[in-house]
Design a protein around this motif. Structure first.
Motif, short mmCIF file in Angstrom:
data_model
loop_
_atom_site.label_atom_id
_atom_site.label_comp_id
_atom_site.label_asym_id
_atom_site.label_seq_id
_atom_site.Cartn_x
_atom_site.Cartn_y
_atom_site.Cartn_z
N ARG A 1 0.83 -1.20 0.00
CA ARG A 1 0.00 0.00 0.00
C ARG A 1 0.87 1.25 0.00
O ARG A 1 1.87 1.32 0.70
N ARG A 2 0.48 2.24 -0.81
CA ARG A 2 1.16 3.53 -0.76
C ARG A 2 0.85 4.21 0.57
O ARG A 2 -0.22 4.01 1.14
N TYR B 1 -0.39 7.07 3.17
CA TYR B 1 -1.47 8.05 3.12
C TYR B 1 -0.85 9.44 3.33
O TYR B 1 -0.24 9.71 4.36
N THR C 1 -2.22 14.81 -2.15
CA THR C 1 -2.36 13.47 -2.70
C THR C 1 -3.22 13.48 -3.97
O THR C 1 -4.17 14.26 -4.09
N GLU D 1 -4.61 7.39 -6.97
CA GLU D 1 -3.61 6.46 -7.51
C GLU D 1 -3.93 6.07 -8.95
O GLU D 1 -3.03 5.92 -9.78
N LEU E 1 -2.47 8.67 -11.23
CA LEU E 1 -1.01 8.55 -11.34
C LEU E 1 -0.62 7.40 -12.26
O LEU E 1 0.30 7.52 -13.08
N ARG E 2 -1.32 6.28 -12.14
CA ARG E 2 -0.99 5.12 -12.97
C ARG E 2 -1.32 5.38 -14.44
O ARG E 2 -0.56 4.99 -15.33
#
Length: 364
Positions: free
Chosen positions: A3-4, A6, A14, A17, A20-21
């Motif tokens: 897990r990235r 938090y 933030t 995700e 970002l991918r």
């Protein structure tokens, strides 16, 4: 896959995700074009399609009426503190409502271009309550009234935008909504102009979104630079100069992600749940203190303080060890701050609450 962490940073903040991918997957070749988005001409058909889709999705998400133009600009919120008065003040009267550090900074900057008066302020109570609109001292000749609808540093939020007409004021309302844009609906019937930096809820730094009612477009002072003149930028479709192309692309991906999550209404429901979870945990223990009155609390930015501030560094170290990052409060106020923007999942807030409860039990 691990897990990235938090990330509770107030901004840059933030990013989902999935966004970002997707950006990583498209970095070297956007949709078979053979180019990265950051290599594209801003006037080429590839980027024009990105910008048009981003603007259309943003208009849909916030239900922006057709009489408002959406501008993609640069300079951030600090830049708009000068750009707005250069466009709207006519060099005359402008009223500010000071509710925290950002609106105070905005008023100071606007004094370089306009006759600024503070119509209301909560400085006397340490920025802990919202001044009641019925007590605002608004001038009849004000060219606009400026508020910061969410104070990132101090953690206050307007739960309802003021209705200036009900207060007997015909001036347009200007809102700096940088730190809660797209977290809740905007009542456009009460707004003349809104602006927001992207780096909190909309992706990466570099892009500033401006929503300006068309009747306010042609008021700029002669000293206003062409690239910051709202009428010029609007007529050029935000392409008068090279816009922040990659930031617009990332924003567009965030808009697509938001639509897939159910839009602004769904995000607001999530944000209410996240804020309630965190504030309930803070209120349940005298080990922690919050300074903002409950009715003025921000859903996005939650400042809090340990009763024993000698434990601050220990708390931050334990948070980092648990993968909870960027919880240190702003240097001007100290303490802690958890920014729980749209991209922060409920699981991240629950992980913070678990730390709060555990830390208070061991050190209280």
């Amino acid at each position: 896959m691990a897990r990235r962490p938090y990330n509770f940073s107030a901004g840059p903040a933030t990013v989902p995700e999935a966004v970002l991918r997707q950006a990583a997957d498209e970095m070297l070749d956007w949709h078979g074009s053979g180019m990265s988005v950051m290599e594209m001409s801003h006037r080429g058909k590839e980027f024009i399609s990105i910008a048009e889709a981003a603007e259309a999705d943003l208009r849909e998400l916030l239900a922006v009426p057709p009489q408002f133009r959406i501008l993609f600009m640069q300079g951030g919120g600090l830049g708009e503190n000068a750009i707005v008065p250069m466009n709207l003040s006519r060099g005359g009267a402008v009223d500010f409502v000071v509710t925290g550090s950002w609106s105070l900074k905005s008023a100071r900057e606007a004094r370089r271009y306009a006759d600024v008066a503070v119509a209301a302020s909560n400085e006397a109570d340490g920025h802990s309550t919202m001044p009641a609109p019925a007590r605002w001292q608004l001038r009849r000749d004000a060219n606009y009234v400026h508020i910061c609808s969410n104070e990132t540093i101090d953690g206050l939020e307007f739960q309802t935008l003021p209705d200036l007409r009900a207060l007997g004021c015909d001036a347009p309302l200007v809102i700096d909504c940088s730190s809660h844009i797209l977290s809740r609906p905007i009542d456009w019937s009460r707004v003349g102009l809104a602006f927001a930096g992207a780096q909190k809820n909309v992706g990466m730094a570099g892009l500033t979104m401006v929503f300006v009612r068309e009747d306010l477009l042609d008021r700029a002072l002669p000293i206003c630079p062409s690239a910051f003149n709202y009428k010029t930028v609007a007529e050029a479709g935000s392409m008068f100069n090279t816009p922040p192309t990659y930031a617009i692309y990332i924003a567009g991906l965030v808009f697509q992600w938001l639509k897939a999550q159910g839009g602004v209404a769904a995000m607001e429901a999530r944000n209410i749940a996240k804020a309630r979870l965190l504030y309930d945990a803070l209120d349940a223990s005298d080990f922690y203190r919050t300074r903002v009155a409950p009715e003025a609390r921000s859903r996005m930015n939650v400042p809090f303080f340990l009763k024993n501030e000698a434990l601050n560094d220990t708390f931050l170290a334990e948070a980092k060890a648990r993968g909870l990052l960027q919880l240190k409060g702003h240097k001007s106020v100290g303490g802690m701050r958890a920014s729980i923007y749209n991209a922060m999942p409920l699981e991240g807030v629950q992980a913070l609450v678990d730390l709060l409860n555990d830390f208070a039990r061991r050190h209280g």
